[in-house]
Design a protein around this motif. Structure first.
Motif, mmCIF file in Angstrom:
data_model
loop_
_atom_site.group_PDB
_atom_site.id
_atom_site.type_symbol
_atom_site.label_atom_id
_atom_site.label_comp_id
_atom_site.label_asym_id
_atom_site.label_seq_id
_atom_site.Cartn_x
_atom_site.Cartn_y
_atom_site.Cartn_z
ATOM 1 N N GLU A 147 1.306 5.832 8.879
ATOM 2 C CA GLU A 147 0.092 5.015 8.059
ATOM 3 C C GLU A 147 -0.669 6.194 7.196
ATOM 4 O OE1 GLU A 147 -3.467 3.098 9.783
ATOM 5 O OE2 GLU A 147 -2.252 3.046 11.604
ATOM 6 N N ARG A 164 -0.339 -3.173 5.405
ATOM 7 C CA ARG A 164 -0.323 -4.286 6.666
ATOM 8 C C ARG A 164 1.751 -4.700 6.262
ATOM 9 N NH1 ARG A 164 -5.024 -4.988 9.516
ATOM 10 N NH2 ARG A 164 -6.364 -4.443 8.493
ATOM 11 N N VAL A 173 -4.293 -1.152 4.836
ATOM 12 C CA VAL A 173 -3.777 -0.685 6.562
ATOM 13 C C VAL A 173 -2.859 0.048 5.290
ATOM 14 C CG1 VAL A 173 -2.773 -0.585 8.614
ATOM 15 C CG2 VAL A 173 -4.739 -1.434 8.304
ATOM 16 N N TYR A 187 0.946 2.039 4.754
ATOM 17 C CA TYR A 187 2.161 2.512 5.162
ATOM 18 C C TYR A 187 2.860 3.793 4.272
ATOM 19 C CZ TYR A 187 1.822 -0.252 9.318
ATOM 20 O OH TYR A 187 0.535 -0.066 10.197
#
Length: 344
Positions: free
Chosen positions: A277, A305, A323, A325
């Motif tokens: 993340e 996400r 979020v 990644y």
């Protein structure tokens, strides 16, 4: 002899706190008394305390010793009572360590730390998960919940704690300190042969977790996809379809060689590039800003996400709840963390 035997038995039967208090009082009494009897021999209370403790422990260095008859007589009485008292105290301390280790092995002790990962159910999957947590993060701790009579993992491993109990009961999760946990993983019970019954037990555990700590991130393994609606009233953050995931990965590997190797590498920190993340940098306005900045740092942005179409949305603004990644190695991830901290 009967007198001293009677005193010894009385000391052994005393409660630990009472025994420690009695030992403290006796040591203080002896320290003050021997000092008052021979103030010239023992120049200070510290010196007399030193003499008392070396006498009780039978060390007897001989650098200090009483010279008067009264002092020697008191020392003999002090020795006869003190060595027994100190022996019982030491024995109680040793017993306490043994009892503590036994209770820890049996999973009877409560976990008091925070930001830990709770894993429900012991099996090969749990063993692999524990190894992955310990190798991925040098600070994270794991609490295992199961009904085994003793801990399945060596209690000498300080970052792994075992709690024995029924995962459907509140008291078990309370001892696991669930309200201050970081996340909970619920594995399906391998001892139950019928998939629907395994999912039913998992559902019961998930309900207990939701009732006690709805804010904790929960990952649940389910056996069949049709059981997902039964979890609709429970706040489960992520589902893992055990059988379906294995089947799909096997098919992709058959159609496209090395796919399973790539997926395994991404979800394991054991080697190569991994999935991490990435904190959103305040200076990033669009996904394109984040993509190019991260790429320059050695990381590839792949998702926000569950959305993995970042490469087609580079012109879009990054939402406040994003979020992100990325795929990168451990060193690059550490540099990204340091960089985000410096920008705060």
């Amino acid at each position: 002899m009967h007198f001293f035997l009677k005193i010894g038995l009385s000391l052994i039967r005393m409660k630990n706190l009472s025994l420690l208090f009695a030992a403290f009082i006796f040591i203080v009494f002896c320290t003050v008394t021997i000092y008052l009897i021979e103030p010239d021999t023992f120049e200070s209370l510290l010196t007399s305390f030193y003499f008392v403790m070396t006498t009780f422990s039978t060390v007897g260095y001989g650098d200090y010793s009483p010279v008067t008859g009264a002092g020697r007589l008191f020392t003999v009485l002090m020795y006869l009572l003190g060595i027994g008292l100190l022996g019982v105290v030491i024995g109680k301390i040793v017993d306490s360590f043994s009892i503590f280790r036994k209770r820890k092995e049996e999973g009877k002790l409560a976990y008091t730390n925070e930001n830990h990962i709770i894993i429900v159910g012991w099996g090969k999957k749990t063993e692999t998960a524990v190894e992955e947590v310990l190798s991925s993060d040098s600070f994270s701790e794991v609490v295992i919940i199961d009904t085994l009579p003793t801990s399945p993992i060596d209690v000498a491993i300080n970052r792994v704690h075992y709690v024995q109990g029924d995962a459907s009961e509140e008291e078990t999760f309370t001892r696991a300190n669930i309200k201050k946990a970081k996340s909970v993983i619920i594995f399906a019970d391998d001892t139950i042969q019928v998939p629907s019954l395994r999912d039913a037990k998992t559902l019961t555990t998930a309900i207990t977790v939701e009732r006690l700590a709805s804010h904790v991130h929960t990952t649940v393994e389910i056996m069949t996809k049709k059981q997902i609606p039964n979890f609709s009233h429970v706040k489960v953050d992520e589902f893992i379809l055990s059988q379906e995931t294995t089947s799909l990965l096997a098919v992709r590997s058959a159609m496209h060689q090395n796919v399973s190797t790539i997926v395994t590498q991404l979800i394991s920190r054991s080697r190569g590039e991994d999935l991490f993340e990435a904190k959103v940098d305040p200076k990033w306005q669009t996904y394109g800003d984040a993509f190019h900045d991260l790429l320059a740092s050695g990381a590839t942005l792949i998702a926000d996400r569950q959305q993995m179409d970042i490469n087609r949305r580079l012109h879009e603004d990054i939402p406040s709840d994003a979020v992100l990644y990325v795929i990168c190695n451990e060193d690059t991830h550490r540099k990204l963390i340091t960089k985000s901290i410096n920008h705060l």
